[in-house]
Scaffold this motif. Structure first.
Motif, PDB file in Angstrom:
ATOM      1  N   ASP A  74     -11.996 -11.820  10.652  1.00 37.64           N
ATOM      2  CA  ASP A  74     -12.918 -11.722   9.524  1.00 37.64           C
ATOM      3  C   ASP A  74     -12.244 -12.293   8.282  1.00 37.64           C
ATOM      4  OD1 ASP A  74     -14.823 -10.497  11.091  1.00 37.64           O
ATOM      5  OD2 ASP A  74     -14.191  -8.455  10.543  1.00 37.64           O
ATOM      6  N   PRO A  75     -13.016 -12.857   7.363  1.00 38.59           N
ATOM      7  CA  PRO A  75     -12.418 -13.493   6.184  1.00 38.59           C
ATOM      8  C   PRO A  75     -11.550 -12.530   5.368  1.00 38.59           C
ATOM      9  CG  PRO A  75     -14.722 -14.115   6.404  1.00 38.59           C
ATOM     10  CD  PRO A  75     -14.492 -13.022   7.404  1.00 38.59           C
ATOM     11  N   VAL A  76     -10.497 -13.079   4.793  1.00 39.30           N
ATOM     12  CA  VAL A  76      -9.615 -12.323   3.899  1.00 39.30           C
ATOM     13  C   VAL A  76      -9.532 -13.071   2.573  1.00 39.30           C
ATOM     14  CG1 VAL A  76      -8.260 -11.299   5.765  1.00 39.30           C
ATOM     15  CG2 VAL A  76      -7.539 -13.485   4.758  1.00 39.30           C
ATOM     16  N   ASP A  77      -9.134 -12.343   1.542  1.00 37.01           N
ATOM     17  CA  ASP A  77      -9.024 -12.959   0.215  1.00 37.01           C
ATOM     18  C   ASP A  77      -7.659 -13.582  -0.034  1.00 37.01           C
ATOM     19  OD1 ASP A  77     -11.670 -11.999  -1.013  1.00 37.01           O
ATOM     20  OD2 ASP A  77     -10.783 -10.120  -0.291  1.00 37.01           O
ATOM     21  N   GLU A  78      -6.640 -12.962   0.554  1.00 34.78           N
ATOM     22  CA  GLU A  78      -5.271 -13.428   0.354  1.00 34.78           C
ATOM     23  C   GLU A  78      -4.506 -13.341   1.671  1.00 34.78           C
ATOM     24  OE1 GLU A  78      -4.052 -14.618  -2.489  1.00 34.78           O
ATOM     25  OE2 GLU A  78      -5.751 -14.130  -3.779  1.00 34.78           O
ATOM     26  N   VAL A  79      -3.446 -14.151   1.765  1.00 33.97           N
ATOM     27  CA  VAL A  79      -2.566 -14.103   2.925  1.00 33.97           C
ATOM     28  C   VAL A  79      -1.117 -14.015   2.421  1.00 33.97           C
ATOM     29  CG1 VAL A  79      -1.752 -15.259   5.015  1.00 33.97           C
ATOM     30  CG2 VAL A  79      -4.157 -15.449   4.338  1.00 33.97           C
ATOM     31  N   ILE A  80      -0.356 -13.086   2.973  1.00 36.57           N
ATOM     32  CA  ILE A  80       1.075 -12.981   2.673  1.00 36.57           C
ATOM     33  C   ILE A  80       1.820 -13.303   3.961  1.00 36.57           C
ATOM     34  CG2 ILE A  80       2.946 -11.504   1.875  1.00 36.57           C
ATOM     35  CD1 ILE A  80       0.871  -9.781   0.435  1.00 36.57           C
ATOM     36  N   VAL A  81       2.587 -14.372   3.937  1.00 41.79           N
ATOM     37  CA  VAL A  81       3.311 -14.828   5.135  1.00 41.79           C
ATOM     38  C   VAL A  81       4.781 -14.431   5.003  1.00 41.79           C
ATOM     39  CG1 VAL A  81       3.952 -16.798   6.555  1.00 41.79           C
ATOM     40  CG2 VAL A  81       1.723 -16.759   5.406  1.00 41.79           C
ATOM     41  N   LEU A  82       5.226 -13.520   5.860  1.00 43.13           N
ATOM     42  CA  LEU A  82       6.598 -13.013   5.829  1.00 43.13           C
ATOM     43  C   LEU A  82       7.214 -13.200   7.211  1.00 43.13           C
ATOM     44  CD1 LEU A  82       5.780  -9.783   3.789  1.00 43.13           C
ATOM     45  CD2 LEU A  82       6.799 -11.915   2.919  1.00 43.13           C
ATOM     46  N   THR A  83       7.429 -14.462   7.551  1.00 44.57           N
ATOM     47  CA  THR A  83       7.891 -14.813   8.896  1.00 44.57           C
ATOM     48  C   THR A  83       9.336 -15.275   8.915  1.00 44.57           C
ATOM     49  OG1 THR A  83       6.984 -17.030   8.586  1.00 44.57           O
ATOM     50  CG2 THR A  83       5.575 -15.411   9.684  1.00 44.57           C
ATOM     51  N   GLY A  84      10.124 -14.803   7.968  1.00 42.50           N
ATOM     52  CA  GLY A  84      11.526 -15.148   7.939  1.00 42.50           C
ATOM     53  C   GLY A  84      11.813 -16.380   7.110  1.00 42.50           C
TER      54      GLY A  84
END
Length: 449
Positions: A301-311
């Motif tokens: 489902d759509p999101v407003d923001e994405v936080i990518v914490l993949t190292g």
């Protein structure tokens, strides 16, 4: 150039973070002139970027003994060793005072653009080891400069090169074009403008390390304060197992174990929805929102923001003319990689390491700190301090001291063996200093100290 002449040159240290400044302190203690080159405007610039986050290592574990000796005559006293500093406190109460004591041995606004042997490119063998290093920099005045050094210690960290959301290690389709809605760092929700970005909105958090735990905890708190509408969607590339939330109460670093317990509570309380087995292939625009698409075709489902914490990963671009011995998977020194590989090692198997494991075919060049761990998310500040103690002893010609490596790392309390990690992000200490998730026998940093 003769060896005696080369010995009069400084040892260049790249980066004025915790490990770089510790290296300088050890060099001073050994009577060797250091020159620390820092791209930022002050000590611990990368640490200051996550000033709002509390380390899960205590003060006793994030100060270096040689640095303390250097600071002592100034009247400095270490804060209560049993307490846990924030990144901001670490800079203000330790890193900047240490840099101030070093004085003109630290240069700010100085970006290293290349390192090579004087008069020798990567190909040339003849007389290579006898030549000093030439360090190419862009200085604070905007002009180019060359510095000659007897040895180079690269402690520049990995903070500037975060991993992407794409499951194959490259940005997902559409990830770059959606950069205005994607962050690679744990948000400071005490900042009103940043808080407004996430309050009352749906945020996807990609990652499974201590940084992801921290972000999920922050967003759960925000949901409790702001009410309905604030929700986090936690994207995991694997399923949820007994080790997903880290060591918990069994972790010998209690503050780190608490991060995983906090993330678990956020899921159980309904502020976070976990999506498992989701390997991001694409990020699509849906009006003002984003839709994440998996390799298997699932669409969230759509999101407003994405936080990518993949190292994080090391930037090796300015070292292209040096002969580095790196593991082809982890991008860590060849001898060190098997000791820190999160795919295979289990509890207690991280062997104490120093100059022998950190040496390269290029004599007198070393990667230290989080950068030495390549893509492994298991670094602690105390590990880096021991690394530079050993390396500086070797530079000083004391091989016995260099090989006398003594290091005891706390265990995570999680024994998982192969596959314990998938997209672990950096922990809060050393990884950010750059500091992943924690692993058996080797706690991580940025979430890693």
């Amino acid at each position: 150039m003769s060896a005696s002449t080369t010995d009069q040159l400084p040892v260049v240290v790249i980066g004025a973070g915790p490990v770089g400044l510790a290296a300088a302190a050890h060099l001073v203690e050994l009577g060797i002139e250091p020159l620390v080159l820092e791209a930022g405007p002050s000590a611990g610039t990368a640490v200051q970027a996550w000033a709002h986050i509390r380390l899960f290592s205590s003060w006793a574990e994030v100060t270096d003994p040689a640095a303390e000796k250097l600071l002592a005559p100034t009247g400095w006293t270490r804060p209560d060793g049993a307490t846990y500093p924030t990144g901001g406190a670490w800079v203000e109460q330790y890193l900047q005072p240490l840099a101030d004591v070093l004085g003109d041995k630290v240069r700010y606004g100085t970006t290293v653009t290349g390192v090579a042997r004087a008069g020798r490119d990567r190909i040339v063998d003849s007389g290579r080891d006898e030549q000093p290093f030439t360090v190419h920099i862009d200085n604070a005045h905007g002009s180019e400069e060359r510095i000659t050094a007897r040895a180079v210690i690269d402690a520049s960290g990995t903070w500037s090169t975060p991993g992407p959301a794409g499951a194959n290690g490259l940005p997902a389709l559409g990830e770059r074009s959606a950069a205005d809605r994607i962050s690679s760092y744990v948000p400071d929700l005490n900042d009103p403008s940043i808080r407004a970005r996430y309050a009352g909105r749906r945020t996807a958090v990609v990652g499974s390390g201590a940084s992801a735990f921290t972000a999920l905890g922050y967003l759960a708190d925000l949901a409790e304060e702001e009410g309905d509408g604030t929700h986090a969607v936690w994207i995991l590339r694997r399923g949820i197992t007994g080790s997903t939330y880290g060591g918990g109460e069994a972790d010998q670093l209690p503050a780190r174990g608490a991060l995983g317990l906090r993330a678990r509570a956020a899921v159980e309380n309904g502020h976070v929805s976990a999506v498992t087995g989701f390997r991001t292939r694409a990020v699509e625009r849906a009006g003002d929102q984003l839709v994440l698409v998996a390799d298997d075709g699932r669409r969230l489902d759509p999101v407003d923001e994405v936080i990518v914490l993949t190292g994080f990963r090391p930037d090796l671009s300015f070292l292209s003319e040096l002969r580095l011995g790196l593991d082809d998977r982890l991008q860590a020194p060849t001898a060190l990689a098997p000791l820190i590989d999160p795919n295979v090692h289990s509890c207690g198997t991280v062997y104490p390491h120093g100059v022998n494991e950190l040496s390269h075919p290029e004599k007198d060049f070393y990667l230290v700190g989080m950068k030495s761990y390549g893509r492994a998310p298991t670094f602690l500040a105390m590990t880096g301090y021991e690394q530079v103690r050993s390396i500086t002893a070797a530079i000083a010609g004391d091989q016995e001291a260099a090989e006398r490596v003594e290091l005891t790392l706390p265990e995570t309390g999680v024994c998982g063996g192969a596959g314990l990690f998938d997209d672990a992000g950096p922990d809060a200490d050393a990884a950010r200093s750059g500091a992943g998730g924690g692993c058996c026998g080797t706690p991580a940093s940025s979430g890693g100290c």
